[in-house]
Design an enzyme around this catalytic site. Sequence first.
Site, mmCIF file in Angstrom:
data_model
loop_
_atom_site.group_PDB
_atom_site.id
_atom_site.type_symbol
_atom_site.label_atom_id
_atom_site.label_comp_id
_atom_site.label_asym_id
_atom_site.label_seq_id
_atom_site.Cartn_x
_atom_site.Cartn_y
_atom_site.Cartn_z
ATOM 1 N N TYR A 103 0.824 -1.213 0.000
ATOM 2 C CA TYR A 103 0.000 0.000 0.000
ATOM 3 C C TYR A 103 0.859 1.264 0.000
ATOM 4 O O TYR A 103 1.878 1.331 0.690
ATOM 5 C CB TYR A 103 -0.883 0.054 1.254
ATOM 6 C CG TYR A 103 -1.951 -1.005 1.337
ATOM 7 C CD1 TYR A 103 -2.941 -1.110 0.370
ATOM 8 C CD2 TYR A 103 -1.991 -1.886 2.422
ATOM 9 C CE1 TYR A 103 -3.935 -2.078 0.470
ATOM 10 C CE2 TYR A 103 -2.983 -2.849 2.533
ATOM 11 C CZ TYR A 103 -3.951 -2.940 1.552
ATOM 12 O OH TYR A 103 -4.936 -3.892 1.656
ATOM 13 N N LYS A 227 -14.069 -21.743 -0.771
ATOM 14 C CA LYS A 227 -14.568 -22.668 -1.780
ATOM 15 C C LYS A 227 -15.613 -23.633 -1.231
ATOM 16 O O LYS A 227 -16.346 -24.278 -2.004
ATOM 17 C CB LYS A 227 -13.409 -23.446 -2.397
ATOM 18 C CG LYS A 227 -12.662 -24.340 -1.427
ATOM 19 C CD LYS A 227 -11.480 -25.013 -2.114
ATOM 20 C CE LYS A 227 -10.701 -25.910 -1.151
ATOM 21 N NZ LYS A 227 -9.535 -26.542 -1.811
ATOM 22 N N ALA A 255 -13.055 -11.640 -4.344
ATOM 23 C CA ALA A 255 -14.071 -12.687 -4.221
ATOM 24 C C ALA A 255 -15.025 -12.409 -3.058
ATOM 25 O O ALA A 255 -16.240 -12.594 -3.176
ATOM 26 C CB ALA A 255 -13.407 -14.047 -4.047
ATOM 27 N N ASP A 257 -15.771 -9.479 -1.798
ATOM 28 C CA ASP A 257 -16.625 -8.347 -2.169
ATOM 29 C C ASP A 257 -17.711 -8.809 -3.143
ATOM 30 O O ASP A 257 -18.859 -8.358 -3.070
ATOM 31 C CB ASP A 257 -15.785 -7.244 -2.816
ATOM 32 C CG ASP A 257 -14.659 -6.769 -1.914
ATOM 33 O OD1 ASP A 257 -14.861 -6.741 -0.687
ATOM 34 O OD2 ASP A 257 -13.580 -6.435 -2.440
ATOM 35 N N ASP A 293 -9.228 -7.047 -9.346
ATOM 36 C CA ASP A 293 -10.134 -7.041 -8.206
ATOM 37 C C ASP A 293 -11.601 -7.067 -8.584
ATOM 38 O O ASP A 293 -12.425 -7.631 -7.872
ATOM 39 C CB ASP A 293 -9.863 -5.805 -7.337
ATOM 40 C CG ASP A 293 -8.563 -5.917 -6.568
ATOM 41 O OD1 ASP A 293 -7.706 -6.723 -6.972
ATOM 42 O OD2 ASP A 293 -8.404 -5.202 -5.575
#
Length: 315
Positions: A103, A227, A255, A257, A293
């Site tokens: 970041y 999963k 995933a 989100d 993303d």
Amino acid sequence: MEVVTFGESMVLFYPDATGPLRYATSFRKTIAGAESNVAIAMARLGHSVGWFSKLGEDEFGRYILSVIRGEGVDVSRVLTDSNRNTGLLFKERFGFSNPNIYYYRKDSAASRLSPEDLDASYISKAKVLHITGITPALSTPAQEAVFEAIRIAKENNVIVSFDPNIRLKLWDIETAKPVLLEIASKADILLIGEDEGELLAGTNGPEELAKTFMSMGCTTVVVKLGKRGCYVENTDTKDYIEGYLIEKVEDTVGAGDGFAAGFLSGILRGLSLQEAAEYGNGVGAMATLVSGDMEGFPTYNQLMTFIGKRGYIDR
């Protein structure tokens, strides 16, 4: 507006090659941000969605605004700050393992989001306010903005959806835990990963986690199991919903989100808790098929085909 959400979105640089970033020579540019991911995914599923934040008055900020607006998300409440930059992040990839994230967001424009930046009328007219645990980690003013937004939502019978989305590169668990637990206690819908739940509640297993958070005041608890699917519980329902097998995962980021967007889409469409969870599992699984993303989030018709509710015609 059906859903309103807010938080920091950043420009993401994704290397073309795997390995340490010091050897990367070319990058793909896209955007990243949990809240804008949810907003984009829900817009693709056919919902009216608003997202707001603070962006630097720079080219990166203009790029983020353009992308999110282009996805059909309302950005009319986004603010700009001429004194601070838009945040950046870089992914470092090693094969098909989860990427390392770097970041560059300290003291960014979004980190200065405060209660004074909220449009109470905008929030009060939504059906759902979606919050993540990333925004309160950015700064004290941003944390205060989260609690003020929740207060506005509660006063206007707006459903509060909360995904803790714990980011230990932003704050340590000792600092995060009391804040996130307080937000969870105010949430109507809690969307939490199994590992996150254990960090916050100190209990093991989806059913125990749901019991703990419902005792705090949550109406609906969804424990994400990757999963394996998810576990859902409210006063009327307790059920495990099986996930979808993806043989070759390209990128797991986004995933969770996607799951949130799919689940909220099902709730807004008046579906049962199990059906909403099926939507969530489907969008989350489809997100892993594509690098980036938010690039893998499906349209509603694509989701229906993926989960077997509609036939597929390829030509």
